[in-house]
Design a protein around this motif. Structure first.
Motif, PDB file in Angstrom:
ATOM      1  N   ASP A   1      12.479  16.224  -1.671  1.00 19.84           N
ATOM      2  CA  ASP A   1      12.977  16.542  -0.179  1.00 19.84           C
ATOM      3  C   ASP A   1      13.139  15.197   0.420  1.00 19.84           C
ATOM      4  O   ASP A   1      12.928  14.029  -0.443  1.00 19.84           O
ATOM      5  N   SER A   2      14.190  15.279   1.309  1.00 19.55           N
ATOM      6  CA  SER A   2      14.538  13.934   1.856  1.00 19.55           C
ATOM      7  C   SER A   2      13.409  13.583   2.709  1.00 19.55           C
ATOM      8  O   SER A   2      12.360  14.395   2.958  1.00 19.55           O
ATOM      9  N   PRO A   3      13.434  12.160   3.194  1.00 20.92           N
ATOM     10  CA  PRO A   3      12.301  11.796   4.150  1.00 20.92           C
ATOM     11  C   PRO A   3      12.198  12.698   5.538  1.00 20.92           C
ATOM     12  O   PRO A   3      11.046  12.702   5.855  1.00 20.92           O
ATOM     13  N   GLU A   4      13.385  13.009   5.815  1.00 22.92           N
ATOM     14  CA  GLU A   4      13.200  13.908   7.185  1.00 22.92           C
ATOM     15  C   GLU A   4      12.722  15.225   6.801  1.00 22.92           C
ATOM     16  O   GLU A   4      11.869  15.473   7.610  1.00 22.92           O
ATOM     17  N   GLN A   5      12.810  15.699   5.838  1.00 23.99           N
ATOM     18  CA  GLN A   5      12.317  17.216   5.383  1.00 23.99           C
ATOM     19  C   GLN A   5      10.927  16.832   5.064  1.00 23.99           C
ATOM     20  O   GLN A   5       9.803  17.836   5.564  1.00 23.99           O
ATOM     21  N   ARG A   6      10.366  15.826   4.454  1.00 25.99           N
ATOM     22  CA  ARG A   6       9.076  15.512   4.256  1.00 25.99           C
ATOM     23  C   ARG A   6       8.345  15.325   5.646  1.00 25.99           C
ATOM     24  O   ARG A   6       7.269  15.923   5.656  1.00 25.99           O
ATOM     25  N   TYR A   7       8.940  14.454   6.549  1.00 27.04           N
ATOM     26  CA  TYR A   7       8.543  14.425   8.016  1.00 27.04           C
ATOM     27  C   TYR A   7       8.242  15.725   8.530  1.00 27.04           C
ATOM     28  O   TYR A   7       7.003  16.134   9.235  1.00 27.04           O
ATOM     29  N   LEU A   8       9.265  16.554   8.682  1.00 26.39           N
ATOM     30  CA  LEU A   8       9.148  17.704   9.345  1.00 26.39           C
ATOM     31  C   LEU A   8       8.292  18.686   8.549  1.00 26.39           C
ATOM     32  O   LEU A   8       7.267  19.319   9.409  1.00 26.39           O
TER      33      LEU A   8
ATOM     34  N   LEU B   1      10.794   5.115   9.514  1.00 21.71           N
ATOM     35  CA  LEU B   1      10.006   6.461  10.256  1.00 21.71           C
ATOM     36  C   LEU B   1      10.758   6.310  11.645  1.00 21.71           C
ATOM     37  O   LEU B   1      10.882   7.463  12.113  1.00 21.71           O
ATOM     38  N   SER B   2      10.728   5.116  12.358  1.00 20.42           N
ATOM     39  CA  SER B   2      11.071   5.223  13.794  1.00 20.42           C
ATOM     40  C   SER B   2      12.530   5.931  13.827  1.00 20.42           C
ATOM     41  O   SER B   2      12.796   6.616  14.883  1.00 20.42           O
ATOM     42  N   ARG B   3      13.544   5.355  13.089  1.00 19.07           N
ATOM     43  CA  ARG B   3      14.799   5.603  13.222  1.00 19.07           C
ATOM     44  C   ARG B   3      14.778   7.224  12.925  1.00 19.07           C
ATOM     45  O   ARG B   3      15.523   7.845  13.754  1.00 19.07           O
ATOM     46  N   LEU B   4      13.904   7.657  11.963  1.00 19.24           N
ATOM     47  CA  LEU B   4      14.239   9.185  11.412  1.00 19.24           C
ATOM     48  C   LEU B   4      13.698  10.014  12.757  1.00 19.24           C
ATOM     49  O   LEU B   4      14.311  11.043  13.144  1.00 19.24           O
TER      50      LEU B   4
ATOM     51  N   TYR C   1       2.826   7.507   3.601  1.00 20.74           N
ATOM     52  CA  TYR C   1       2.711   8.642   2.920  1.00 20.74           C
ATOM     53  C   TYR C   1       4.021   9.292   2.608  1.00 20.74           C
ATOM     54  O   TYR C   1       4.105   9.822   1.601  1.00 20.74           O
ATOM     55  N   LEU C   2       4.937   9.123   3.413  1.00 22.70           N
ATOM     56  CA  LEU C   2       6.231   9.688   3.485  1.00 22.70           C
ATOM     57  C   LEU C   2       7.240   8.998   2.463  1.00 22.70           C
ATOM     58  O   LEU C   2       8.168   9.430   2.014  1.00 22.70           O
ATOM     59  N   GLY C   3       6.814   7.460   2.150  1.00 24.16           N
ATOM     60  CA  GLY C   3       7.569   6.978   0.957  1.00 24.16           C
ATOM     61  C   GLY C   3       8.784   6.282   1.712  1.00 24.16           C
ATOM     62  O   GLY C   3       9.894   6.013   0.969  1.00 24.16           O
ATOM     63  N   ILE C   4       8.742   5.823   2.978  1.00 20.23           N
ATOM     64  CA  ILE C   4       9.769   5.215   3.609  1.00 20.23           C
ATOM     65  C   ILE C   4       8.962   4.039   4.462  1.00 20.23           C
ATOM     66  O   ILE C   4       7.641   4.036   4.415  1.00 20.23           O
ATOM     67  N   GLU C   5       9.794   2.905   5.056  1.00 17.44           N
ATOM     68  CA  GLU C   5       9.214   1.943   5.780  1.00 17.44           C
ATOM     69  C   GLU C   5       9.142   2.377   7.134  1.00 17.44           C
ATOM     70  O   GLU C   5       9.648   3.308   7.399  1.00 17.44           O
ATOM     71  N   PRO C   6       7.969   1.707   7.861  1.00 18.52           N
ATOM     72  CA  PRO C   6       7.878   2.047   9.250  1.00 18.52           C
ATOM     73  C   PRO C   6       8.832   1.964  10.001  1.00 18.52           C
ATOM     74  O   PRO C   6       9.358   2.986  11.038  1.00 18.52           O
TER      75      PRO C   6
ATOM     76  N   GLU D   1       0.842  -1.375  -0.002  1.00 18.59           N
ATOM     77  CA  GLU D   1       0.054  -0.164  -0.076  1.00 18.59           C
ATOM     78  C   GLU D   1       0.854   1.041  -0.105  1.00 18.59           C
ATOM     79  O   GLU D   1       2.049   1.365   0.597  1.00 18.59           O
ATOM     80  N   PHE D   2       0.443   2.261  -0.896  1.00 14.05           N
ATOM     81  CA  PHE D   2       0.975   3.512  -0.984  1.00 14.05           C
ATOM     82  C   PHE D   2       0.053   4.823  -0.384  1.00 14.05           C
ATOM     83  O   PHE D   2      -0.830   4.774  -1.481  1.00 14.05           O
ATOM     84  N   THR D   3       0.112   5.217   0.506  1.00 11.82           N
ATOM     85  CA  THR D   3      -1.015   6.365   0.947  1.00 11.82           C
ATOM     86  C   THR D   3      -0.464   7.483   0.202  1.00 11.82           C
ATOM     87  O   THR D   3       0.832   8.020   0.187  1.00 11.82           O
ATOM     88  N   LEU D   4      -1.612   8.085  -0.423  1.00  7.54           N
ATOM     89  CA  LEU D   4      -1.255   9.258  -1.467  1.00  7.54           C
ATOM     90  C   LEU D   4      -1.733  10.496  -0.551  1.00  7.54           C
ATOM     91  O   LEU D   4      -0.849  11.550  -0.687  1.00  7.54           O
ATOM     92  N   PHE D   5      -3.027  10.498   0.023  1.00 10.30           N
ATOM     93  CA  PHE D   5      -3.296  11.639   0.773  1.00 10.30           C
ATOM     94  C   PHE D   5      -3.988  11.427   2.102  1.00 10.30           C
ATOM     95  O   PHE D   5      -4.733  10.131   2.127  1.00 10.30           O
ATOM     96  N   PHE D   6      -4.325  12.091   2.916  1.00 11.35           N
ATOM     97  CA  PHE D   6      -5.062  12.125   4.157  1.00 11.35           C
ATOM     98  C   PHE D   6      -6.123  13.249   3.955  1.00 11.35           C
ATOM     99  O   PHE D   6      -5.820  14.176   3.411  1.00 11.35           O
TER     100      PHE D   6
END
Length: 187
Positions: free
Chosen positions: A140-147, A175-178, A167-172, A62-67
């Motif tokens: 953007d980097s995953p970190e920038q997308r998250y911020l 995200l925990s490490r980020l 949504y951010l395009g990364i694995e769970p 699954e790839f989340t596009l939008f909330f």
């Protein structure tokens, strides 16, 4: 609906009395689908309460596009307008209520003074949302997308982490490490 209209186009005046009798809302409970990929999306809508997500499945993932939290548009607009199968699915991630805009409501809107303008602004809003998402994924980097997400979507901080990671395009796990790395930087 009026809140959404004012967000989209401050100062826009709409004769709610002509539209209101045509409007219906639909309750979607957590985990239920508003529509599924390959169905014809018979309506678009606006989230009145709760939160939904649009996503697609590729290679079994699954790839989340939008909330779609409160006062956000929801639906597959192309499927709705062209009566084509939807390209993605929409699922409630918490008990939600959606204001339904079907073809009858859309026709009534088109007949209102400035109705065409409002519909154009709505289409532009959706196009800009998609543009911003695509640019962020490539630029953007995953970190920038998250911020950016944390800053621009404070009402969504309680969503399940696996949806946010998607949504951010990364694995769970990433995200925990980020999040841990960001927290350590702040300390």
């Amino acid at each position: 609906m009026l809140v959404f209209i004012q967000q989209l186009s401050p100062g826009f005046k709409v004769d709610v009395m002509r539209i209101e009798p045509l409007l219906k809302s639909k309750t979607i409970y957590k985990g239920e689908f508003l529509f599924r990929e390959n169905d014809i999306c018979e309506f678009v809508g606006i989230t009145l309460k709760g939160c939904l997500r649009t996503f697609l499945i590729k290679g079994g993932k699954e790839f989340t596009l939008f909330f779609h939290p409160k006062h956000r548009p929801v639906g597959d607009y192309e499927s709705f307008r062209k009566q084509k199968p939807a390209c993605f699915s929409c699922q409630a991630i918490e008990d939600s209520e959606v204001l339904i805009v079907n073809h009858q409501v859309l026709s009534a809107f088109e007949e209102l003074p400035d109705g065409q303008k409002f519909l154009r602004l709505h289409a532009e809003y959706l196009a800009f949302m998609l543009r911003d998402k695509l640019l962020s994924l490539f630029r953007d980097s995953p970190e920038q997308r998250y911020l950016d997400f944390v800053q621009t979507e404070p009402e969504l901080q309680g969503i399940p982490q696996y949806y946010l990671a998607s949504y951010l395009g990364i694995e769970p796990e990433s995200l925990s490490r980020l999040k841990r790395r960001i927290y350590q930087k702040k300390s």
